[in-house]
Scaffold this motif. Sequence first.
Motif, PDB file in Angstrom:
ATOM      1  N   GLY A   1       0.821  -1.207   0.000  1.00  0.00           N
ATOM      2  CA  GLY A   1       0.000   0.000   0.000  1.00  0.00           C
ATOM      3  C   GLY A   1       0.854   1.256   0.000  1.00  0.00           C
ATOM      4  N   ASP A   2       0.540   2.181  -0.898  1.00  0.00           N
ATOM      5  CA  ASP A   2       1.291   3.435  -1.031  1.00  0.00           C
ATOM      6  C   ASP A   2       0.303   4.594  -0.953  1.00  0.00           C
ATOM      7  N   ARG A   3       0.417   5.397   0.098  1.00  0.00           N
ATOM      8  CA  ARG A   3      -0.545   6.489   0.286  1.00  0.00           C
ATOM      9  C   ARG A   3      -0.306   7.658  -0.674  1.00  0.00           C
ATOM     10  N   ASN A   4       0.780   7.612  -1.441  1.00  0.00           N
ATOM     11  CA  ASN A   4       1.038   8.676  -2.416  1.00  0.00           C
ATOM     12  C   ASN A   4       0.363   8.413  -3.756  1.00  0.00           C
ATOM     13  N   ASN A  16      -3.225   7.451  -5.940  1.00  0.00           N
ATOM     14  CA  ASN A  16      -4.677   7.585  -5.801  1.00  0.00           C
ATOM     15  C   ASN A  16      -5.428   7.044  -7.015  1.00  0.00           C
ATOM     16  N   THR A  20       5.966   7.520   8.608  1.00  0.00           N
ATOM     17  CA  THR A  20       6.346   6.112   8.630  1.00  0.00           C
ATOM     18  C   THR A  20       7.863   5.997   8.657  1.00  0.00           C
ATOM     19  N   ARG A  42      -3.067   8.439  11.050  1.00  0.00           N
ATOM     20  CA  ARG A  42      -2.834   8.027   9.670  1.00  0.00           C
ATOM     21  C   ARG A  42      -1.825   8.919   8.967  1.00  0.00           C
ATOM     22  N   PRO A  88      -0.615   2.019   5.394  1.00  0.00           N
ATOM     23  CA  PRO A  88       0.534   2.387   4.556  1.00  0.00           C
ATOM     24  C   PRO A  88       1.711   1.451   4.776  1.00  0.00           C
ATOM     25  N   PRO A 129      -2.575   2.022  -4.566  1.00  0.00           N
ATOM     26  CA  PRO A 129      -3.123   3.043  -3.670  1.00  0.00           C
ATOM     27  C   PRO A 129      -3.820   2.426  -2.467  1.00  0.00           C
ATOM     28  N   MET A 130      -3.868   3.184  -1.393  1.00  0.00           N
ATOM     29  CA  MET A 130      -4.553   2.726  -0.197  1.00  0.00           C
ATOM     30  C   MET A 130      -6.050   2.559  -0.499  1.00  0.00           C
TER      31      MET A 130
END
Length: 358
Positions: free
Chosen positions: A49-52, A54, A351, A347, A111, A91-92
């Motif tokens: 999972g990569d929060r950057n 979308n 990290t 959140r 993440p 994406p998350m």
Amino acid sequence: MKFVDEATIDVIAGNGGNGCASFRREKFIPFGGPDGGDGGRGGSVFAVGDRNLNTLIDFRYARRHEARNGEAGRGSDQYGAAADDIVLRMPMGTIITDVDTGEVIAELLVPGEKVLLAKGGDGGFGNLHFKSSTNRAPRQKTPGWPGEQRKLKLELRVLADVGLLGMPNAGKSTLIAAISNARPKIADYPFTTLHPNLGVVRVGPEQSFVVADVPGLIEGAAEGAGLGHFFLRHLQRTHLLLHVVDLAPFDESVDPVAQARAIVAELKKYDAALHAKPRWLVLNKLDMVPEEERAKRVSEFVRRLRWKGPVFQISALTREGCEPLVRAVYEHVAKLRNVTPDDPDPRFAPTDEDRGAP
């Protein structure tokens, strides 16, 4: 960047390398014995999972992800090298489902969370592996194991705390632009929003929540009319829905109460669980209503709609009334997260990767 929330991909792990049957052959060493090494492990395929990110657009055009095979074993006690793994960044909020079995493999909600999609095959055994006191010159060897192959469906459901509902041109995009860092397209015609927009609303230092704006709904959306039904899935993970209503439509024949009831009906048809979520009423475009008529028009609207929940009166264009709305939403979301309103949002904590840790 084009928004893509569905994709189908093939993931193929690498096969294990074959074992080797070999004997040590050197001058003056007549009984060197077996020296065939094992094969290397095949590469596996992981998702992280990569929060950057979308959107799933990278997987719309690159649908085949194949890891390398492990190297075969060799003589002189040489084991084959293991192949490198493949890591697919998603994406998350992505749901990964096996197309053939319908099994949900994983939901990427944290993440950096790493999930195995296809396991690489183990390497085969060389004859060195079979050496024993009673089997001094084994000639056995085994082939490498095949890697897993899967056809996967990727479905993105954005991770947002708050979702905006409403008819086209109700002012949802203007509202998300007014309270967050999102900059959606805004125009004076319906269906301006063609894909979901996410924005982070900063309430205070380390205090924030995520709001999602989806294309407007129209009557018959549950049966496929319009665009909104394609994106209602993105509201299923929200804690709160804000029902945005245009209190001053340009067309005087349009009844805002009838439009609000139509939205609620379509929501119930689409998903009962989504309909049961907490929902607040946000009456927008009050700047277009004469100040002396606002109280009467609001009270008349609430009476006709028979609304019993919270009501907020705002003008997203002038940002009038937005600050109390944002504060109330954050306090509600903070309670559902089991934290106090003064606690930082976990959140958005850095990290290990953000800190530069290996």
